[in-house]
Design a protein around this motif. Structure first.
Motif, PDB file in Angstrom:
ATOM      1  N   ILE A   1       0.710  -1.353  -0.008  1.00 44.46           N
ATOM      2  CA  ILE A   1       0.203  -0.124   0.028  1.00 44.46           C
ATOM      3  C   ILE A   1       1.139   1.244   0.075  1.00 44.46           C
ATOM      4  CG2 ILE A   1      -1.786   1.293   1.272  1.00 44.46           C
ATOM      5  CD1 ILE A   1      -2.881  -1.315   2.277  1.00 44.46           C
ATOM      6  N   TYR A   2       1.796   1.029   1.109  1.00 40.65           N
ATOM      7  CA  TYR A   2       2.898   2.327   0.930  1.00 40.65           C
ATOM      8  C   TYR A   2       3.563   2.630  -0.279  1.00 40.65           C
ATOM      9  CZ  TYR A   2       2.535   2.609   6.176  1.00 40.65           C
ATOM     10  OH  TYR A   2       1.828   2.701   7.269  1.00 40.65           O
ATOM     11  N   ALA A   3       3.897   1.479  -0.900  1.00 42.09           N
ATOM     12  CA  ALA A   3       4.543   1.385  -2.307  1.00 42.09           C
ATOM     13  C   ALA A   3       3.701   2.126  -3.354  1.00 42.09           C
ATOM     14  CB  ALA A   3       4.948  -0.052  -2.586  1.00 42.09           C
ATOM     15  N   LEU A   4       2.477   1.705  -3.386  1.00 43.64           N
ATOM     16  CA  LEU A   4       1.365   2.147  -4.316  1.00 43.64           C
ATOM     17  C   LEU A   4       1.509   3.747  -4.461  1.00 43.64           C
ATOM     18  CD1 LEU A   4      -1.333  -0.398  -4.561  1.00 43.64           C
ATOM     19  CD2 LEU A   4       0.359   0.138  -6.256  1.00 43.64           C
ATOM     20  N   ILE A   5       1.383   4.148  -3.118  1.00 38.67           N
ATOM     21  CA  ILE A   5       1.192   5.759  -2.989  1.00 38.67           C
ATOM     22  C   ILE A   5       2.733   6.385  -3.159  1.00 38.67           C
ATOM     23  CG2 ILE A   5       0.654   7.620  -1.258  1.00 38.67           C
ATOM     24  CD1 ILE A   5      -0.687   5.245   0.361  1.00 38.67           C
TER      25      ILE A   5
ATOM     26  N   ALA B   1      -3.040   5.742  -6.302  1.00 37.68           N
ATOM     27  CA  ALA B   1      -3.554   5.998  -5.233  1.00 37.68           C
ATOM     28  C   ALA B   1      -4.991   5.509  -4.972  1.00 37.68           C
ATOM     29  CB  ALA B   1      -3.680   7.479  -4.922  1.00 37.68           C
ATOM     30  N   ALA B   2      -5.672   5.556  -5.978  1.00 39.95           N
ATOM     31  CA  ALA B   2      -7.302   4.649  -5.815  1.00 39.95           C
ATOM     32  C   ALA B   2      -7.030   3.376  -5.456  1.00 39.95           C
ATOM     33  CB  ALA B   2      -7.900   4.951  -7.263  1.00 39.95           C
ATOM     34  N   PHE B   3      -6.235   2.562  -6.007  1.00 40.63           N
ATOM     35  CA  PHE B   3      -5.923   1.018  -5.563  1.00 40.63           C
ATOM     36  C   PHE B   3      -5.550   1.172  -4.259  1.00 40.63           C
ATOM     37  CE2 PHE B   3      -5.561   0.401 -10.341  1.00 40.63           C
ATOM     38  CZ  PHE B   3      -6.276  -0.774 -10.237  1.00 40.63           C
TER      39      PHE B   3
ATOM     40  N   VAL C   1      -7.365 -13.459   3.799  1.00 38.85           N
ATOM     41  CA  VAL C   1      -7.475 -13.272   2.446  1.00 38.85           C
ATOM     42  C   VAL C   1      -7.224 -11.716   1.904  1.00 38.85           C
ATOM     43  CG1 VAL C   1      -8.973 -13.612   0.553  1.00 38.85           C
ATOM     44  CG2 VAL C   1      -8.882 -15.209   2.385  1.00 38.85           C
ATOM     45  N   ALA C   2      -7.561 -10.676   2.518  1.00 33.62           N
ATOM     46  CA  ALA C   2      -7.739  -9.384   2.184  1.00 33.62           C
ATOM     47  C   ALA C   2      -6.132  -9.099   2.062  1.00 33.62           C
ATOM     48  CB  ALA C   2      -8.592  -8.376   3.107  1.00 33.62           C
ATOM     49  N   THR C   3      -5.184  -9.457   3.067  1.00 35.40           N
ATOM     50  CA  THR C   3      -3.956  -9.221   3.003  1.00 35.40           C
ATOM     51  C   THR C   3      -3.457  -9.875   1.834  1.00 35.40           C
ATOM     52  OG1 THR C   3      -3.799  -9.179   5.403  1.00 35.40           O
ATOM     53  CG2 THR C   3      -1.802  -9.645   4.359  1.00 35.40           C
ATOM     54  N   LEU C   4      -3.764 -11.088   1.545  1.00 30.76           N
ATOM     55  CA  LEU C   4      -3.207 -11.851   0.297  1.00 30.76           C
ATOM     56  C   LEU C   4      -3.577 -11.186  -1.056  1.00 30.76           C
ATOM     57  CD1 LEU C   4      -3.520 -15.855   1.357  1.00 30.76           C
ATOM     58  CD2 LEU C   4      -1.447 -14.255   1.315  1.00 30.76           C
ATOM     59  N   LEU C   5      -4.726 -10.702  -1.219  1.00 30.46           N
ATOM     60  CA  LEU C   5      -5.263  -9.868  -2.257  1.00 30.46           C
ATOM     61  C   LEU C   5      -4.412  -8.618  -2.532  1.00 30.46           C
ATOM     62  CD1 LEU C   5      -9.035 -10.450  -1.968  1.00 30.46           C
ATOM     63  CD2 LEU C   5      -7.521 -11.648  -3.691  1.00 30.46           C
TER      64      LEU C   5
ATOM     65  N   LEU D   1      -1.352  -7.961  -1.475  1.00 26.89           N
ATOM     66  CA  LEU D   1      -0.096  -8.088  -1.908  1.00 26.89           C
ATOM     67  C   LEU D   1       0.041  -8.684  -3.221  1.00 26.89           C
ATOM     68  CD1 LEU D   1       2.749  -8.666  -0.708  1.00 26.89           C
ATOM     69  CD2 LEU D   1       2.179 -10.775  -0.004  1.00 26.89           C
ATOM     70  N   LEU D   2      -0.882  -9.703  -3.753  1.00 24.62           N
ATOM     71  CA  LEU D   2      -0.875 -10.184  -4.880  1.00 24.62           C
ATOM     72  C   LEU D   2      -1.089  -9.076  -5.883  1.00 24.62           C
ATOM     73  CD1 LEU D   2      -0.728 -12.322  -7.057  1.00 24.62           C
ATOM     74  CD2 LEU D   2      -3.009 -12.948  -6.279  1.00 24.62           C
ATOM     75  N   ILE D   3      -2.140  -8.442  -5.944  1.00 23.88           N
ATOM     76  CA  ILE D   3      -2.600  -7.392  -6.842  1.00 23.88           C
ATOM     77  C   ILE D   3      -1.654  -6.033  -7.108  1.00 23.88           C
ATOM     78  CG2 ILE D   3      -4.577  -5.606  -7.463  1.00 23.88           C
ATOM     79  CD1 ILE D   3      -6.552  -7.542  -6.236  1.00 23.88           C
ATOM     80  N   GLY D   4      -1.008  -5.814  -5.566  1.00 28.20           N
ATOM     81  CA  GLY D   4      -0.203  -4.824  -5.629  1.00 28.20           C
ATOM     82  C   GLY D   4       1.157  -5.118  -6.367  1.00 28.20           C
TER      83      GLY D   4
END
Length: 289
Positions: A15-19, A196-198, A135-139, A141-144
């Motif tokens: 999340i930090y990386a995407l921002i 940032a939306a992701f 599962v939210a954590t894995l999603l 990590l994977l999508i990111g």
């Protein structure tokens, strides 16, 4: 226990990386620090909240957040930053801070100052060996990871991406070669805002609450991650975000360090800059005289 903490740290780090990618791309190409970028996350979060309250599906909410954040990024660049293209860095920095407070104030006027709960879905948990991970954590990590790899390929392999690299290296020379610099800068803001939306979607999957100041601290930490990795470096922003997320989760898991987690993160920034002032993957730039 450590494996669970480590995976949670990588997820938060993504999340930090995407921002951070938004910060580092804008700095690398436009040579400005867009401190309003963190508040684009807040805009995305409220877009998701509004769509869900209207009965929309979470996927529709995510699409709405991407469209609105991208539009907000482009409008902000056109209205607030483009007129200051030749202004001093200090003027641009003050403007960015003003845009940040403007977005927070408008959100407070529209949605109120209180936090609101956002329920995107209950994804449950899975076992990975001895670790139990949501599962939210894995999603996240994977999508990111897919998004970050796709961005790197886009910059390296596409014509537009190479034009962005050219503007980053030498704006004047790129313009002489026929590159539309204004279009490249606008595109950079659009891509950074979409990322940032992701980030807002993944953030709400882990912390289901939104307020007008939602993006303030994640934005500051993401900027810290960008500096740790080397501001202007896309791989550096990824590495810095992951490192900061892991450090944060490990610090939170240690009772003695937990109250001082933020201090630990910024201490890490200071140590890295003392050892390597340009960041872990930053490149030295020759100054023209």
């Amino acid at each position: 226990m450590f494996m669970t903490t480590f995976i949670d740290g990588l997820s938060l780090g993504s999340i930090y990386a995407l921002i951070a990618l938004g910060y580092t791309m804008v700095y690398g190409i436009a040579k400005m620090l867009n401190f309003a970028h963190g508040d684009i996350i807040m805009v995305g979060a409220y877009a998701i909240l509004t769509t869900l309250n209207l009965g929309g599906h979470p996927v529709l909410a995510a699409i709405a957040a991407i469209i609105i954040c991208t539009a907000m990024g482009v409008i902000t660049e056109k209205v607030a930053y483009k007129p200051l293209r030749g202004a001093s860095p200090l003027a641009v920095l003050i403007t960015a801070i003003g845009v940040s407070y403007l977005l927070q104030s408008v959100a407070q006027l529209i949605f109120g100052s209180k936090s609101q709960t956002v329920t995107i879905g209950n994804y449950g948990t899975v076992n990975l060996g001895s670790a139990q991970v949501s599962v939210a954590t894995l999603l996240t990590l994977l999508i990111g990871a897919i998004i970050m790899i796709s961005l790197q390929l886009f910059v390296k392999k596409t014509r537009l991406g190479r034009a962005m690299l050219a503007v980053s290296e030498d704006r004047g020379a790129a313009q002489l070669m026929g590159v539309n610099v204004n279009m490249i800068i606008t595109t950079t803001f659009a891509i950074g805002s979409a990322l940032a939306a992701f980030a807002s979607l993944f953030y709400l999957m882990q912390i289901p609450s939104v307020s007008p100041t939602l993006g303030a601290m994640p934005g500051i930490k993401a900027f810290t991650a960008a500096v740790i990795g080397g501001i202007g470096s896309i791989p550096g922003a990824m590495l810095g975000g992951m490192l900061l997320g892991v450090v944060e989760k490990i610090s939170l898991s240690i009772p003695v360090l937990a109250p001082y987690t933020t201090a630990v993160e910024f201490a890490l920034l200071i140590v890295i800059l003392l050892v390597r002032p340009i960041g872990l993957l930053g490149k030295k730039r020759r100054e023209k005289v």
